[in-house]
Enzyme design. Structure first.
Site, PDB file in Angstrom:
ATOM      1  N   GLU A  49       0.758  -8.211   8.715  1.00 25.09           N
ATOM      2  CA  GLU A  49       0.782  -6.812   8.893  1.00 25.09           C
ATOM      3  C   GLU A  49       1.877  -6.022   7.840  1.00 25.09           C
ATOM      4  O   GLU A  49       1.642  -4.971   7.860  1.00 25.09           O
ATOM      5  CB  GLU A  49       0.660  -6.537  10.173  1.00 25.09           C
ATOM      6  CG  GLU A  49      -0.105  -6.569  11.225  1.00 25.09           C
ATOM      7  CD  GLU A  49      -1.627  -7.136  10.660  1.00 25.09           C
ATOM      8  OE1 GLU A  49      -2.308  -6.472  10.175  1.00 25.09           O
ATOM      9  OE2 GLU A  49      -1.830  -8.420  10.814  1.00 25.09           O
ATOM     10  N   PRO A  69       0.745  -1.348  -0.156  1.00 26.36           N
ATOM     11  CA  PRO A  69      -0.191  -0.090  -0.059  1.00 26.36           C
ATOM     12  C   PRO A  69       0.819   1.277   0.002  1.00 26.36           C
ATOM     13  O   PRO A  69       0.298   2.263  -0.371  1.00 26.36           O
ATOM     14  CB  PRO A  69      -0.740  -0.042   1.253  1.00 26.36           C
ATOM     15  CG  PRO A  69      -0.656  -1.650   1.602  1.00 26.36           C
ATOM     16  CD  PRO A  69       0.605  -2.208   1.260  1.00 26.36           C
ATOM     17  N   ASP A 115      -6.262   1.873 -27.173  1.00 27.06           N
ATOM     18  CA  ASP A 115      -6.519   1.697 -25.903  1.00 27.06           C
ATOM     19  C   ASP A 115      -6.671   3.291 -24.964  1.00 27.06           C
ATOM     20  O   ASP A 115      -6.116   4.352 -25.393  1.00 27.06           O
ATOM     21  CB  ASP A 115      -5.237   1.247 -24.871  1.00 27.06           C
ATOM     22  CG  ASP A 115      -5.168  -0.218 -25.171  1.00 27.06           C
ATOM     23  OD1 ASP A 115      -5.936  -0.657 -26.043  1.00 27.06           O
ATOM     24  OD2 ASP A 115      -4.041  -0.610 -24.506  1.00 27.06           O
ATOM     25  N   ARG A 123       0.477  -7.514 -21.882  1.00 29.83           N
ATOM     26  CA  ARG A 123      -0.191  -7.225 -23.081  1.00 29.83           C
ATOM     27  C   ARG A 123       0.798  -6.248 -23.788  1.00 29.83           C
ATOM     28  O   ARG A 123       0.374  -5.831 -24.982  1.00 29.83           O
ATOM     29  CB  ARG A 123      -1.641  -6.782 -22.911  1.00 29.83           C
ATOM     30  CG  ARG A 123      -1.702  -5.601 -21.985  1.00 29.83           C
ATOM     31  CD  ARG A 123      -3.240  -5.365 -21.478  1.00 29.83           C
ATOM     32  NE  ARG A 123      -4.019  -4.807 -22.647  1.00 29.83           N
ATOM     33  CZ  ARG A 123      -3.995  -3.917 -23.321  1.00 29.83           C
ATOM     34  NH1 ARG A 123      -3.292  -2.757 -22.734  1.00 29.83           N
ATOM     35  NH2 ARG A 123      -4.956  -3.483 -24.329  1.00 29.83           N
TER      36      ARG A 123
HETATM   37  C1  4H6 Z   1       3.235  -5.481   1.906  1.00 26.46           C
HETATM   38  C2  4H6 Z   1       3.089  -4.768   3.076  1.00 26.46           C
HETATM   39  C3  4H6 Z   1      -0.774  -4.044  -2.012  1.00 26.46           C
HETATM   40  C4  4H6 Z   1       1.985  -6.266   1.516  1.00 26.46           C
HETATM   41  C5  4H6 Z   1       1.818  -4.709   3.814  1.00 26.46           C
HETATM   42  C6  4H6 Z   1      -0.676  -4.872  -0.638  1.00 26.46           C
HETATM   43  C7  4H6 Z   1      -2.844  -3.185  -0.761  1.00 26.46           C
HETATM   44  C8  4H6 Z   1      -1.961  -3.275  -1.747  1.00 26.46           C
HETATM   45  C9  4H6 Z   1       0.851  -6.021   1.964  1.00 26.46           C
HETATM   46  C10 4H6 Z   1       0.824  -5.411   3.367  1.00 26.46           C
HETATM   47  C11 4H6 Z   1      -1.603  -4.974   0.075  1.00 26.46           C
HETATM   48  C12 4H6 Z   1      -2.085  -2.310  -2.745  1.00 26.46           C
HETATM   49  C13 4H6 Z   1      -0.970  -6.637   4.643  1.00 26.46           C
HETATM   50  C14 4H6 Z   1      -0.626  -4.040   4.906  1.00 26.46           C
HETATM   51  C15 4H6 Z   1      -2.320  -6.147   5.304  1.00 26.46           C
HETATM   52  C16 4H6 Z   1      -2.087  -3.941   5.613  1.00 26.46           C
HETATM   53  C17 4H6 Z   1      -0.642  -6.611   1.687  1.00 26.46           C
HETATM   54  N1  4H6 Z   1      -2.717  -3.955   0.218  1.00 26.46           N
HETATM   55  N2  4H6 Z   1      -0.492  -5.180   4.029  1.00 26.46           N
HETATM   56  N3  4H6 Z   1      -2.856  -1.345  -2.823  1.00 26.46           N
HETATM   57  N4  4H6 Z   1      -1.715  -5.903   1.123  1.00 26.46           N
HETATM   58  O1  4H6 Z   1      -1.555  -2.293  -4.005  1.00 26.46           O
HETATM   59  O2  4H6 Z   1      -2.402  -5.016   5.873  1.00 26.46           O
END
Ligand code: 4H6
Length: 242
Positions: free
Chosen positions: A118, A91, A171, A156
């Site tokens: 986490e 994220p 596209d 693609r």
């Molecule tokens: C790495 C670190 C990508 C991966 C933390 C992954 C959303 C996206 C994750 C986390 C993801 C995106 C684990 C942090 C769950 C929050 C896996 N979420 N998380 N938007 N989660 O690309 O708790």
């Protein structure tokens, strides 16, 4: 041939998405080689543990660094490529877009790491990761779905993956604009008619109409994509007329 390695704790999730349609055909044509590797196979304790409590306390578990380092080392040396780009789906990453897809499609070897729990021990980021990518501002349980999204968007764009009929010249985003409205048969459906211009056979008029619709749509829905100052004289005229 482009090589993509996906490192995950849930390899079962990838049964399917790469075995249909255009990605399947690309693999069969030898344009793309996708491997999915289970990070747990690189945990060397007897319980194959891949997570642990966070130092400093707090809720949830953190992915341990050693299995991730060992898995990356394994797929790196197996590929025989000198350079691999290592991407963490998370994220906190840079928000993915078409330009990033285009850049990634030029890499000979991508290693995509899917985080879980986490999060992941910071030393993985520090030492192993070249780029952190997010597919949007929302939280998922793992990086697997983002990895599938990246693979699809990148694959693609590899030369030869799309046929003549599927070419990406039309596209959305190819020219930084949203797509114009598309119609197929029947000419009238549920009282709604196909615009006359598309049936006129006047290719120049059709091109102008489509361009105008793309511009209007982009202005209405995604003004952030439209750099008004960069528009050509023709584009400005098309936007001004009715
Ligand atoms: C790495 C670190 C990508 C991966 C933390 C992954 C959303 C996206 C994750 C986390 C993801 C995106 C684990 C942090 C769950 C929050 C896996 N979420 N998380 N938007 N989660 O690309 O708790």
């Amino acid at each position: 041939m482009m090589k993509i390695d996906i490192l995950t704790l849930f390899p079962e999730m990838f049964k399917g998405p790469f075995d249909v349609s255009i990605i399947k055909r690309a693999r069969e044509k030898g344009l793309l080689d996708i491997s999915v590797t289970n990070i747990r196979d690189f945990a060397h304790d007897k319980h194959r543990i891949v997570d642990d409590y966070p130092f400093g306390g707090g809720a949830g578990m953190v992915m341990k660094p050693e299995p991730v380092f060992a898995a990356v080392e394994f797929v790196r040396s197996r590929s025989g490529q000198e350079s691999a780009k290592v991407v963490l789906l998370c994220p906190q990453g840079r928000v993915f877009n078409q330009e990033m897809a285009k850049d990634l499609s030029k890499e000979p070897h991508l290693i995509l790491i899917c985080g879980h729990y986490e999060g992941i021990d910071e030393r993985v980021r520090e030492k192993l990761i070249d780029e952190e990518i997010s597919i949007g501002d929302f939280v998922l349980t793992g990086g697997e779905l983002p990895a599938m999204v990246i693979v699809d968007a990148v694959a693609r764009l590899i030369p030869g993956v799309l046929g003549e009929e599927e070419s990406y010249a039309n596209d959305s985003f190819y020219e930084g604009l949203l797509e114009y409205p598309q119609y197929t048969r029947p000419r009238e459906f549920a009282g709604m008619k196909v615009p006359d211009i598309l049936l006129s056979g006047d290719h120049e008029k059709i091109r102008q109409w489509r361009r105008k619709m793309s511009l209007q749509r982009t202005l209405e829905r995604r003004p952030d994509l439209l750099k008004i100052d960069d528009l050509s004289e023709e584009d400005r005229k098309l936007l001004e007329t009715d």
